[in-house]
Enzyme design. Structure first.
Site, short mmCIF file in Angstrom:
data_model
loop_
_atom_site.label_atom_id
_atom_site.label_comp_id
_atom_site.label_asym_id
_atom_site.label_seq_id
_atom_site.Cartn_x
_atom_site.Cartn_y
_atom_site.Cartn_z
CG ASP A 1 -8.85 33.18 -34.67
OD1 ASP A 1 -8.11 32.92 -35.68
OD2 ASP A 1 -7.86 32.59 -34.26
CG ASP B 1 -2.23 -0.85 1.06
OD1 ASP B 1 -1.99 -1.85 -0.20
OD2 ASP B 1 -2.81 -1.18 1.78
#
Lengths: 429, 520
Positions: free
Chosen positions: B277, B36
């Protein structure tokens, strides 16, 4: 060029009977599930289904998953509270999950049910589940099981457990079959190909690799099988293969020029290959490797190195680093020491090398800081913190995920250790 | 049992680790089996933390089971205290230790350490990482926050929710701290990130709480409201609009006038989005998935601030499913609430969006499907911890998000040229500013394979009553001329059109008839 003494001449020194520091504390190591990361790529028609918790799933994807963009051949069946409360029969649930999986991946021919800490603790019997599912899905899919749990396995022991589960599946070879060589342990494809060519040159024709790339190419095994371990962490697999009649060839592991030579020599001797022929056959690759290793020696010679326990490759690596690169071994840690398989390696370590087995990570870090080595080999959890303290580190996991065995990788292996030092010298920020 | 390829959240004890690692002078002892400790690398490798997480694991093995795991735990707590000398200890169990029922809280308290010990019970088989962080933070605050003598002066607040391993938490805290300071509000405590247990003691010395991450701080905020009457912010300041709403909300809680701050606060996003744009962004179809807060905020930005069309919205945060469902209704869609990666993949494949806004998992999915993708939420990878200052929140966060989301897309004129001259051999299907490496993975397009496979056998069986319509070779060729990012949609629309019309053969004519009817 430094001459490497023949192995037998050195038996007197070494660390064969040296005492070892055994520690039991926090172990900063992966569990055996991590082996799935390379095994699932090695056996191309196999799938690994971990039966475990969310932690298991998270572990595998954290340790490897994010590196792999193709759909992996592994998954986790996550146990939930219904399975624990007995509301859902865990076995029915498992059958359902496997059904869904096979439906999604009909190319799977071999399925491993991989046990985890929670499945072991709740005593979910995966070997019976594997038998049941195997019967249901025969002949399309074979189902096996092994445990990669952290309570039973450390990192590379997962491969040992996986290969052990395959041993009973190997067909028996007739007692009068011609001698064959079995190379045991997952190797990179490129390494396998190189070793295959060397064995051919040496004159050993029938060479089989275990595990194979395809589950339907499992090697046969019998009393005329001679077995070379390619990895130092295959204690149980080796034992089971010996029980099936295979003859174990004791040798150092194929890391570095010396290790690879000795390893090939063990096979050549077992097959009665003429010594001159052997020397000639390996000469080109061996010379190439000697030159490649030498290029890194200047960088590493006289430097001290501290190895934290990780993959069980530490002792063979330490032997390579000390004998071929002239590094000073401060401490060589290993998660587990298999004295029989590592006997030849231990003999080659400098006398008085400090060996440790197991871990108490905080105490080991204290020793490491006190020794202030030039290079530290450690896991991913420790590397950056040690770098920030000013140490130079090499990630241990790269030694497992990189082709390092054999002549043509010997230079690469040396370079893996030289690189962090080169980098530290180069950086001026 | 749930079949899982990838998981969005770790187990709950990893949430506790995120809290403990974010804090200072707190040490977490986790009863857990060997292995773990992998969780350490999330912090040291993915987040590049220079320190190990302040976590000690018992790392028990099989041989310890049934004999002395409780002793092992006590030794670990005692040793960890002696070595690290924290102000307080946090203790708990991971999934396996939960099964062996050693009672970490009771064992640790029995040691009579000279510092407070807080035990957290995080049911690993029901709950997940964010819940674990939320619960841990709440337990710590409950244990430490108490009545305090208020500091005189102007309005004060706490900032709640940021942890270690959070998606841009460090930068968000800096951005929002700056914003609040400009508003004349003092920061009392920021927690969990960078707080000590002693800091938590004085949480009540604030007028209100700023909750940046409800996934982590909702229980704590509710508790502080009940206990000390501190109200919390509800708006997550991601996007220009939300940041302005946040300023208004904060001003209300602080009892100050926000007019000046609103007037001077600037982001480049509004102008960038209005500049011509950006016209090509109009109604681009986006799929949004992440934790609830980030997904809801991203959907709002996508629609209102980019002019995209949100075609999918979902979360893996089941605790906040209601909020995400409500948000999805705003866009006329059904929210996807799941932690099953395969379900998300199915929906993305079906929707064929032009941009995926998601997590590391959606990045996998988008890559497989050859779709552009940008990250909006945890879970994430090392590249999502950039070296530069890159918040998601506040006005600078909006700038960062504008750049991040537009980057993977085809730019305006390029998209047109690619559409017009698809057969130019030098065009590849990826935006040119991303270079050759960004070419979408050459995943064999499942749709094309199906067609190829069907074309041969089907042609011999001409009358085909129920099956899907067949593509004539010239129609199929025409389809291949359509840019990849709309091809899937064109195919689906055409096939649906054909089936609605009862056609068995799709010709070039059918393709354009369909386009005229259902095309966007």
């Amino acid at each position: 060029m430094n001459q490497i003494a023949p192995v037998a001449a050195l038996r007197s020194g070494g660390c064969g009977d040296a005492p070892i520091l055994r520690e039991r504390g926090q172990r900063e190591v992966f569990c055996g599930l991590t082996g799935i990361i390379w095994l699932h790529r090695k056996i191309q028609d196999a799938f690994f289904l971990v039966v475990g918790s969310r932690t298991c799933a998270h572990l595998i994807q954290s340790a490897a998953g994010v590196m792999i963009f193709a759909e992996p051949r592994f998954a986790t069946a996550i146990i939930d509270e219904r399975d624990l409360a007995g509301l859902a029969d865990a076995n029915d649930e498992l059958d359902r999950v496997v059904g869904r999986l096979i439906e999604r991946r009909p190319d799977i021919k071999l399925l491993f049910l991989v046990g985890s800490c929670p499945s072991e603790v709740i005593k979910l019997d995966l070997s019976r589940a594997a038998q049941r599912l195997s019967r249901q899905m025969a002949p399309d899919v074979r189902v096996l099981s092994y445990s990669g749990s952290g309570i039973e396995t450390t990192f590379t022991q997962g491969e040992d457990a996986c290969l052990s589960s395959l041993v009973p599946e190997l067909l028996a070879e007739a007692a009068d079959a011609a001698p064959s060589l079995l190379v045991v342990g997952a190797l990179a494809d490129v390494v396998e190909a190189q070793l295959g060519r060397l064995f051919t040159a040496i004159g050993i024709q029938d060479v089989r690799f275990f595990p194979p790339r395809n589950s339907r190419d499992m090697p046969k095994i019998g009393p005329n099988t001679r077995m070379l371990l390619a990895q130092p962490f295959l204690a149980e697999t080796g034992r089971l293969l010996e029980a099936r009649g295979a003859q174990y060839l004791a040798t150092p592991f194929p890391l570095g020029v010396e290790g690879t030579t000795a390893w090939l020599q063990a096979a050549a001797t077992a097959f009665g290959v003429n010594q001159d022929h052997f020397d000639r056959a390996i000469a080109p690759a061996r010379d190439r490797a000697t030159g490649a290793v030498a290029r890194h020696r200047a960088q590493l010679e006289g430097k001290s190195i501290f190895l934290f326990p990780d993959s069980q490759l530490e002792i063979p690596l330490a032997r390579f680093l000390s004998r071929e690169l002239g590094m000073k071994l401060v401490e060589v840690g290993t998660p587990y020491l298999h004295r029989q398989h590592l006997a030849a390696e231990l003999d080659l370590l400098p006398e008085g090398t400090s060996l440790s087995e197991g871990q108490d990570v905080d105490l080991q870090l204290d020793r490491c800081r006190a020794a202030a080595p030039d290079l530290v080999v450690c896991g991913l959890g420790l590397a950056n913190p040690l770098e920030s303290e000013g140490m130079t580190t090499k990630w241990a996991i790269e030694l497992v995920f990189t082709p390092i065995q054999g002549f043509d990788q010997a230079g690469d292996l040396a370079e893996l250790f030289a690189r962090p030092l080169v980098r530290r010298m180069k950086l001026a920020v | 049992m749930q079949l899982t390829l990838w998981t969005y959240e770790g187990p709950p004890h990893v949430g506790a680790m995120r809290v403990a690692t974010g804090m200072e002078k707190l040490h977490y002892v986790l009863h857990a089996p060997q292995g773990d400790t992998y969780a350490d690398l999330l912090f040291t490798m993915i987040e590049r933390n220079a320190k190990r997480p302040p976590v000690t694991y018992t790392t028990f093995q099989a041989r310890d089971l049934g004999s002395d795991t409780a002793d092992l735990f006590k030794t670990a707590v005692r040793d960890a205290y002696a070595r690290f000398q924290p102000q307080a200890m946090l203790v708990g169990a991971s999934c396996t230790a939960e099964l062996i029922q050693d009672d970490p809280g009771g064992l640790a308290r029995a040691l009579d350490l000279p510092v407070p010990v807080v035990a957290v019970e995080l049911p690993a088989y029901q709950k997940k990482e964010n819940w674990g962080a939320n619960e841990t933070f709440y337990r710590l605050v409950r244990a430490f926050a108490g009545p305090v003598e208020r500091t005189p002066g102007g309005p004060r607040c706490n900032i709640l929710g940021p942890t270690a391993l959070g998606f841009r938490h460090r930068d968000d805290v800096r951005e929002i701290t700056g914003l609040l300071t400009r508003m004349g509000i003092a920061i009392n405590v920021t927690a969990p990130l960078s707080a000590t247990p002693a800091d938590l003691v004085r949480l009540a010395d604030a007028d209100f709480n700023v909750v940046l991450y409800p996934e982590i701080a909702s229980s704590t905020a509710a508790y502080l409201d009940r206990q000390f009457g501190q109200k919390s912010t509800k708006v997550i300041p991601i996007g220009v609009g939300a940041t302005r709403d946040f300023i208004v909300e904060v001003a209300g809680l602080a009892g100050i006038d926000a007019t000046a701050v609103l007037a001077e606060s600037q982001s480049n996003l509004p102008w960038y989005s209005r500049s011509v744009d950006s016209t090509y962004l109009t109604n681009k179809r986006v799929f949004v998935f992440g934790d609830a807060s980030h997904a809801i905020a991203a959907a709002r930005m996508a629609e209102q601030e980019f002019g995209f069309k949100v075609v999918g919205l979902g979360t893996y945060s089941r605790e906040f499913a209601r909020e995400v469902r409500e948000a999805a209704r705003l866009y006329g869609i059904e929210a996807l609430i799941t932690d099953d990666y395969l379900e998300v993949e199915e929906q993305v494949a079906a929707l064929q969006p032009e941009l995926v806004l998601g997590t590391q998992m959606e990045r996998h999915i988008a890559k497989r499907l050859g779709l552009p993708c940008a990250m909006i939420s945890a879970p994430m990878h090392v590249q999502d911890f950039p070296a530069r200052y890159a918040p998601q929140m506040g006005f600078e966060g909006a700038n960062v998000i504008f750049d991040t989301w537009v980057h993977p897309l085809m730019m305006g004129l390029e998209e047109h040229l690619l559409g017009m001259f698809r057969e130019d051999f030098e065009f590849n299907a990826a935006p040119s500013h991303l270079g050759a490496s960004a070419t979408p993975a050459r995943v064999p397009e499942p749709v094309l394979e199906t067609v190829a496979a069907q074309a041969v056998p089907d042609s011999s069986v001409q009358p085909q009553p129920a099956g899907p319509a067949r593509w004539a070779p010239d129609a199929e060729k025409e389809l291949s001329r359509i840019p990849f990012f709309v091809r899937g949609k064109a195919r689906r629309n055409t096939e649906k059109f054909a089936s609605d019309q009862g056609l068995t053969l799709i010709t070039v004519e059918t393709l354009y008839d369909a386009k005229a009817q259902v095309g966007r």
